[in-house]
Scaffold this active site. Structure first.
Site, short mmCIF file in Angstrom:
data_model
loop_
_atom_site.label_atom_id
_atom_site.label_comp_id
_atom_site.label_asym_id
_atom_site.label_seq_id
_atom_site.Cartn_x
_atom_site.Cartn_y
_atom_site.Cartn_z
N HIS A 126 56.37 107.59 -16.17
CA HIS A 126 57.18 106.67 -17.08
C HIS A 126 58.19 106.07 -16.17
CE1 HIS A 126 55.71 109.38 -20.44
NE2 HIS A 126 54.94 108.67 -20.15
N HIS A 192 47.81 116.12 -28.62
CA HIS A 192 47.73 114.96 -27.64
C HIS A 192 46.21 114.39 -27.60
CE1 HIS A 192 47.74 113.12 -23.67
NE2 HIS A 192 49.01 113.28 -23.74
#
Length: 447
Positions: A126, A192
């Site tokens: 990220h 997830h």
């Protein structure tokens, strides 16, 4: 108006009437309100509502730290350690570190007041958080007082080789992991969409791993594996590499919390990085596993801020709707998308191709050791889009980019339903609502 209360299961509306239901869908830091005739709604799917908790969030965390699973208390582990690395999550994760991190640090210093502590923000791939985002997440006082380092997966000079993953890829981790006498982490556990569950070992891989390692771990073959899905750890090739990475890194202790729909801590586990994580995953499974209910239209979200900041992250919520939507149906997802698409490479997988079929074709031909940036997220989004059309409910500033990625745009959730009806040529198409798509593990519908 009818009022629905639900937990741990879908509400099957067998005796449906014609009254209008109002269902709130998380959207950024606010809500979208779906208003729909009751006779169209097949189910509203949400996780189990946690039992009333008399303890504060701080007390829940303290209790976990005071009663670690499979480990000595953190203060004991820290006693003779000079350099201690605390790995924490970044701004894209709703872990309330302003609550957890001070308690975690206090536990360390109770055993070793002179400990040299560095806090590594595990960004994975990220972008780095801004100072404003750091203050909001960790608290201004903690940011000012403690030593923070932001992980940069692309900084090869600060990566150290820790061996070879079970899958064959090289394991490169942040140099601070190698230099530390004790490596611990904090995080949160939720379903997830390809690692099974978040938390635990994910602080290391992808959190503190080098770019080449993250890319290899997210290769097309692994993403395509039927065991690389929500709620599955056993046999999951992505989890297997992540668990190995945590072991090689010497991840000695974790603090992981579970959150409710308001992002409040409702449970916590601490202790051994494997045993505590397994316990937390079992708790998460009990809270979030729900039966799927098929429908022509599936409405969902990415749970609001911070997980709905971009299209990239919103793929997670789409996978929950993917389970319930019928072939050729429509998925409506509410996402504020303050950061737009979330990555140029991800965006161009779609913008540069005619359709999702071309995206899938091109990605599946890429060898594991040549994995490209963001191809995994594109691969999953393409899979969803091949099954159903997708409409994003988001601000007008995102309309152009959504349409460039071959998806539909709507200004609000009710406009999206009208658009879906038009696409399906059916004004009474059936609807399943999953208010928080990242907060549930949806089982395959039996109908």
């Amino acid at each position: 108006m009818n009022t629905l209360v639900w937990w741990n299961r879908s509400v099957l509306l067998k005796d449906r009437g014609t009254e209008t239901l109002k269902i709130e869908i998380p959207y950024g830091k606010t809500k979208q309100t779906l208003e729909i005739s009751e006779d169209r709604v097949r189910a509203v799917i949400s996780p189990r509502k946690p039992e009333a908790e008399s303890r504060t969030q701080e007390q829940i965390v303290r209790d976990a730290l005071e009663h670690p699973i499979g480990s000595l208390r953190l203060g004991e582990l820290a006693k003779d350690k000079e350099k201690i690395l605390v790995i924490t999550s970044d701004h894209t994760r709703p872990l309330p570190s302003h609550i957890t991190l001070p308690l975690y640090l206090a536990e360390i210093r109770a055993g070793n007041p002179a400990a040299d502590i560095t806090i590594l923000i595990a960004t994975g791939m990220h972008r780095p958080p801004t100072m404003e985002e750091m203050r909001a997440k960790f608290g201004a006082e903690t940011v000012e007082k403690e030593r923070f380092v932001i992980h940069n997966a692309k900084d090869d000079e600060n990566m150290v080789l820790f061996g070879t993953l079970p899958s064959g890829g090289e394991l490169w981790l942040n140099r601070l992991v190698k230099e530390a006498d004790l490596v611990v982490s904090e995080g949160f556990i939720e379903p997830h969409f390809f690692a099974g569950f978040s938390g635990g070992r994910k602080s290391i891989l992808p959190g503190a791993a080098g770019k080449r390692t993250v890319l290899y771990n997210h290769n097309a073959g692994f993403i395509q594996d039927p065991l690389a899905r929500q709620g599955i750890l056993e046999g999951n090739p992505i989890h297997r590499d992540m668990a190995f990475a945590a072991e090689q890194a010497g991840l000695a202790f974790i603090l992981n919390v579970l959150l409710d729909e308001d992002k409040r801590i409702v449970a916590a586990v601490a202790g051994d990085s494997v045993k505590a994580h397994e316990k937390g995953c079992q708790m998460c499974l009990e809270m979030t596993q729900v039966p799927g209910v098929g429908a022509d239209i599936a409405v969902t979200s990415n749970g609001g801020y911070p997980l709905d900041q971009n299209v990239y992250q919103s793929v997670k919520g789409l996978t929950a709707a993917e389970v319930c939507v019928r072939e050729g149906g429509v998925i409506v997802i509410c996402a504020a998308l303050g950061d737009g698409h979330g990555g140029k490479d991800f965006f161009h997988w779609f913008a540069d191709r005619e359709n999702p079929q071309e995206v899938t074709r091109d990605i599946e031909n890429i060898p594991a050791d040549n994995t490209l940036m963001d191809q995994w997220q594109a691969q999953i989004l393409a899979r969803v889009m091949e099954k159903a059309s997708v409409i994003f409910v988001t601000g007008p500033e995102n309309k152009e980019l959504i349409e460039a990625m071959h998806m539909g745009w709507a200004e609000d959730v009710n406009a999206a339903i009208k658009k879906a009806d038009t696409m399906l040529r059916n004004a009474s198409a059936s609807v399943t609502v999953i208010p928080d798509g990242v907060g549930v593990i949806v089982q395959k519908p039996v109908d």
